[in-house]
Design a protein around this motif. Structure first.
Motif, PDB file in Angstrom:
ATOM      1  N   GLY A  12       1.381  -1.105   0.180  1.00  0.00           N
ATOM      2  CA  GLY A  12       0.355  -0.207   0.148  1.00  0.00           C
ATOM      3  C   GLY A  12       1.247   1.145   0.343  1.00  0.00           C
ATOM      4  N   LYS A  13       1.754   1.373  -0.152  1.00  0.00           N
ATOM      5  CA  LYS A  13       2.716   2.297  -0.044  1.00  0.00           C
ATOM      6  C   LYS A  13       2.629   3.790  -1.510  1.00  0.00           C
ATOM      7  N   PRO A  14       2.390   3.193  -2.691  1.00  0.00           N
ATOM      8  CA  PRO A  14       1.680   4.642  -3.125  1.00  0.00           C
ATOM      9  C   PRO A  14       0.714   5.361  -2.538  1.00  0.00           C
ATOM     10  N   LEU A  15      -0.146   4.061  -1.810  1.00  0.00           N
ATOM     11  CA  LEU A  15      -1.636   4.866  -1.474  1.00  0.00           C
ATOM     12  C   LEU A  15      -1.044   6.511  -0.414  1.00  0.00           C
ATOM     13  N   LEU A  16      -0.225   6.192   1.004  1.00  0.00           N
ATOM     14  CA  LEU A  16       0.407   7.237   0.881  1.00  0.00           C
ATOM     15  C   LEU A  16       0.909   8.511   0.285  1.00  0.00           C
ATOM     16  N   LYS A  17       1.010   8.918  -1.055  1.00  0.00           N
ATOM     17  CA  LYS A  17       1.359   9.859  -1.967  1.00  0.00           C
ATOM     18  C   LYS A  17       2.533  10.643  -1.362  1.00  0.00           C
ATOM     19  N   GLY A  18       3.545   9.597  -0.858  1.00  0.00           N
ATOM     20  CA  GLY A  18       4.448  10.817  -0.628  1.00  0.00           C
ATOM     21  C   GLY A  18       4.851  11.113   0.972  1.00  0.00           C
ATOM     22  N   ASN A  19       3.730  10.824   1.764  1.00  0.00           N
ATOM     23  CA  ASN A  19       3.905  10.520   3.518  1.00  0.00           C
ATOM     24  C   ASN A  19       4.790  10.318   3.771  1.00  0.00           C
TER      25      ASN A  19
END
Length: 549
Positions: free
Chosen positions: A226-233
């Protein structure tokens, strides 16, 4: 032929499956938000849900495991339980600081999840059952606890911070987002108890602990995917710094080495529980001094917000000192002095998270409705109400035990199980008034560069409460060969309830003064600020975050 426990395990498995299907649907939608919230919230929901599955599955078993398998006395088992749970909440100070300064929250969570997975799997090594005095496998047990403690330190304070990073400071959805996240935690907690702990109590300790480890592994996988769902946060505040070489090794790997060194230190401390209380006191004073030192560098309003947060943090030891009796002394009390009707003892550890799943949406909606009407209680008032309800939980339970108990097998006096359900109802409504709200306040009031530190300090207050819980539980066994009596436990619970009720009322009385220190009227988003994240910072709560709202 099935009993209550068998049906509960099957129902919990079905509900867990339904939530997993719903979560997969949510995060695969083409739009950026689903049901009014970023998809990253749902990913964090499920990652933390599996962490709670493993933690609470093991927690429900731990005191019974220490008494029945390792053959510790009630007093010793409570002290070990208190030391363990307190260290789980103190290590986020290290994990939060390293995340703020170097690793970023995402990598800190990832490393913590790896340690937790190893720790829960090591719990499956149960030895030959000859007791702690004769079985060298006990050292593996201590190692497992140490890995879980340090892993929690890297994960707990940081995954909740990422939740806050998904929203601007003034976004009115923040409290409801933390309540949704809190529900994920408690869905995992309930399922962990009803599935992993049930199998551990009724089939084998190794199966229960091993299944908890499998749950943690699933949480790790969800977080990676799910890393991409953090939007760089949640990324590092200085990625180049992590690649700098020290003695030929990248700083990032040296920091992971610090984590493993922490495992060695905790492995020693958890075996000498009496040292933990002194360390908590000394480190608590040091942490308070450091927070004040940083606070006096800030402008007047930001500094006073830190003072307000310190007041809220100081409420934690009392509340959690009472609340965590549920996993320690109250777990043993339930096993011996409650008419359970054939239900396994660990089953009752699921009542609190089930209540939260049912009541969490109601509280989230209630706060938003009251906010729109301009009648929402302030954060300190909510927390005062939470402490008062915790006190009432004990008062009502003791009243029921003294007035409605019956004589069971072998002449034992048994409390009706109804009063245990009432206890958990009042303690849960108290928790919903205190924990989500407190977590939200830490995240909302902190300046960006102190976000994880203040969340870790919030957990530190919880750590103090957990140690107090174990210490009080150990005192109940004094004078009876280390084992508590029914009368001694009820007397202690009555005193705890009265103290909490009085303190809760006093907190409500002074809440307007604390609210002034929060300066909510001038709280605003800074340019590009999503609460410590994006490109600048690189990963609150859990409860143990229970995270709070």
């Amino acid at each position: 032929m099935w009993g209550y426990g068998d049906w509960a395990m099957v129902v919990a498995s079905i509900v867990l499956g339904i939530f997993l299907i719903g979560g997969a649907w949510a995060v695969t939608r083409p739009q950026e938000e689903v049901m009014g919230h970023p998809k990253g919230l749902y990913m964090l929901f499920f990652a933390e849900m599996w962490e709670r599955f493993s933690y609470y599955g093991m927690r429900a078993l731990l005191t019974l495991y220490l008494v029945k398998h390792w053959m510790y006395s009630d007093g010793s088992a409570n002290l070990i339980y208190g030391a363990y749970t307190s260290l789980v909440y103190i290590t986020p100070v290290l994990g939060g600081w390293l995340a703020d300064r170097y690793l970023g929250q995402r990598k800190a969570v990832l490393f913590g999840a790896v340690l937790l997975t190893l720790g829960h799997f090591f719990m499956a090594f149960e030895g030959d059952g000859s007791g702690y005095a004769n079985d060298p496998t006990l050292n593996i047990f201590w190692l497992a606890l140490a890995l879980i403690i340090v892993g929690s330190g890297f994960l707990k304070a940081n995954i909740s911070v990422i939740v806050g990073q998904l929203y601007p400071r003034t976004d009115i959805r923040r409290d409801s987002a933390y309540t949704i996240f809190y529900m994920g935690i408690n869905l995992g907690a309930a399922a962990g108890v009803l599935i992993a702990a049930y199998l551990g109590e009724t089939v084998s300790w190794a199966l229960g602990f091993g299944l908890a480890g499998f749950g943690m592994l699933l949480g790790l996988i969800v977080f990676i995917i799910g890393k991409p769902l953090l939007k760089g946060n949640g990324e590092s505040p200085n990625p180049a710094k992590l690649k700098e070489k020290f003695a030929g090794i990248n700083l990032e790997w040296l920091l992971y080495g610090v984590g493993f060194a922490g495992v060695a230190v905790i492995w020693f401390l958890i075996q000498y529980q009496s040292l933990v209380g002194g360390i908590l006191l000394a480190s608590g004073i040091a942490l308070l001094a450091y927070v004040l030192f940083e606070a006096f560098k800030l402008d007047k309003e930001a500094r006073e917000r830190v003072f307000a947060m310190i007041f809220l943090i100081l409420l934690m030891p009392l509340f959690w000192g009472l609340f965590e009796q549920a996993g320690g002394s109250l777990n043993l009390f339930t096993d011996r002095h409650v008419d359970k009707g054939g239900i396994p003892t660990t089953f009752f550890q699921s009542i609190n998270p089930i209540y939260i799943i049912l009541l969490g949406p109601l509280f989230a909606g209630l706060w938003q409705w009251m906010a729109r009407k301009g009648i929402e209680p302030s954060t300190p008032a909510k927390m005062g109400l939470g402490i008062a309800q915790m006190g009432l939980a004990f008062i009502v339970m003791v009243w029921g035990a003294e007035n409605f108990s019956t004589t069971g097998d072998a002449g034992a006096i048994m409390m009706p199980v109804m009063f245990l359900f009432i206890f958990y109802l009042l303690s849960t409504t108290g928790e919903l008034c205190l924990s989500p709200v407190g977590l939200s306040a830490m995240n909302r009031l902190s300046v960006k560069h102190m976000a994880s530190l203040m969340m870790a300090a919030f957990f530190f207050g919880t750590a103090g409460g957990n140690y107090v819980a174990g210490f009080m539980g150990s005192l109940m066994g004094e004078g009876e060969g280390g084992n508590m009596t029914r009368e001694g436990a009820l007397e202690a619970y009555w005193s705890m309830g009265l103290v909490a009720l009085v303190v809760g009322i006093l907190v409500c009385f002074v809440s307007p003064l604390v609210k002034k220190l929060m300066h909510l009227d001038t709280l605003k988003d800074e340019e590009g600020d999503h609460l410590a994240g994006e490109a600048e910072l690189g990963e609150p709560a859990a409860a143990g975050t229970r995270p709070a709202q």
